[in-house]
Enzyme design. Sequence first.
Site, PDB file in Angstrom:
ATOM      1  N   CYS A  98       0.855  -1.190   0.000  1.00 37.86           N
ATOM      2  CA  CYS A  98       0.000   0.000   0.000  1.00 37.86           C
ATOM      3  C   CYS A  98       0.889   1.238   0.000  1.00 37.86           C
ATOM      4  O   CYS A  98       1.876   1.291   0.731  1.00 37.86           O
ATOM      5  CB  CYS A  98      -0.867  -0.024   1.262  1.00 37.86           C
ATOM      6  SG  CYS A  98      -1.984   1.378   1.399  1.00 37.86           S
ATOM      7  N   HIS A 140      -9.253  -3.852  -1.184  1.00 42.05           N
ATOM      8  CA  HIS A 140      -8.177  -3.076  -0.560  1.00 42.05           C
ATOM      9  C   HIS A 140      -8.471  -1.575  -0.651  1.00 42.05           C
ATOM     10  O   HIS A 140      -8.376  -0.852   0.351  1.00 42.05           O
ATOM     11  CB  HIS A 140      -6.839  -3.417  -1.234  1.00 42.05           C
ATOM     12  CG  HIS A 140      -5.677  -2.613  -0.730  1.00 42.05           C
ATOM     13  ND1 HIS A 140      -4.599  -3.180  -0.085  1.00 42.05           N
ATOM     14  CD2 HIS A 140      -5.423  -1.266  -0.773  1.00 42.05           C
ATOM     15  CE1 HIS A 140      -3.748  -2.214   0.260  1.00 42.05           C
ATOM     16  NE2 HIS A 140      -4.211  -1.042  -0.162  1.00 42.05           N
ATOM     17  N   GLU A 141      -8.845  -1.121  -1.856  1.00 36.33           N
ATOM     18  CA  GLU A 141      -9.117   0.318  -2.035  1.00 36.33           C
ATOM     19  C   GLU A 141     -10.377   0.728  -1.275  1.00 36.33           C
ATOM     20  O   GLU A 141     -10.424   1.800  -0.660  1.00 36.33           O
ATOM     21  CB  GLU A 141      -9.252   0.661  -3.520  1.00 36.33           C
ATOM     22  CG  GLU A 141      -7.993   0.420  -4.346  1.00 36.33           C
ATOM     23  CD  GLU A 141      -6.740   1.026  -3.741  1.00 36.33           C
ATOM     24  OE1 GLU A 141      -6.829   2.086  -3.087  1.00 36.33           O
ATOM     25  OE2 GLU A 141      -5.661   0.429  -3.903  1.00 36.33           O
ATOM     26  N   HIS A 144      -9.939   1.602   2.295  1.00 38.90           N
ATOM     27  CA  HIS A 144      -9.440   2.961   2.582  1.00 38.90           C
ATOM     28  C   HIS A 144     -10.603   3.923   2.859  1.00 38.90           C
ATOM     29  O   HIS A 144     -10.458   4.856   3.645  1.00 38.90           O
ATOM     30  CB  HIS A 144      -8.615   3.495   1.408  1.00 38.90           C
ATOM     31  CG  HIS A 144      -7.208   2.964   1.378  1.00 38.90           C
ATOM     32  ND1 HIS A 144      -6.310   3.157   2.404  1.00 38.90           N
ATOM     33  CD2 HIS A 144      -6.545   2.244   0.440  1.00 38.90           C
ATOM     34  CE1 HIS A 144      -5.154   2.587   2.098  1.00 38.90           C
ATOM     35  NE2 HIS A 144      -5.270   2.012   0.905  1.00 38.90           N
TER      36      HIS A 144
END
Length: 185
Positions: A98, A140-141, A144
Amino acid sequence: MILPIAVHGHPVLRQKAKPLAKDHLDFNQFLKDMWATMYRTDGIGLAAPQVGHSLRLFVIDLDVFKDEYPELKGFKKAFINASIEYLPSKSVSLSEGCLSLPGIHKKVKRPNRIRINYQDENFEQHSEEYEGFAARVIQHEYDHLEGKLFIDYLNVFERLLLKRRLNLMMNGKVQAGYEIIRQTK
Ligand code: NI
């Protein structure tokens, strides 16, 4: 414009991001900057909180993986105001990195199939299913936007091994091949 990156320790990475409105100030320029920043930092995905904006937007370009995963050819998408549904599937472990955790790569276990509802860069609504690598990067994104980082999935032992590096990072002692947001304390 290349935007500086927020690294672990910056509070924006732990906030739940807010919906993005179509008339958001300078949206088109911001999206351009997000793409430019992602390519410059050799990322395959970038979420708005990572450049200091707590907004529900992330961009992903997976075309570089087309030799390994032919279905990813031409996969370049902006996801706005996304929500994810986890579909019944087995979980898979794969190494992740990341931009907000420079130099750290760890295996993370994630569900293999998802459905994502989102708006594209023209604010048109989509609902799509993904599996495998694309599903992983999207998760994963998306994390965020929810204030989560992949280190949150590590076990106690793995976190203990990273503790010193993470503490240094939180105190601004971090090197990356790109500009990071320096916090004033
Ligand atoms: Ni990330």
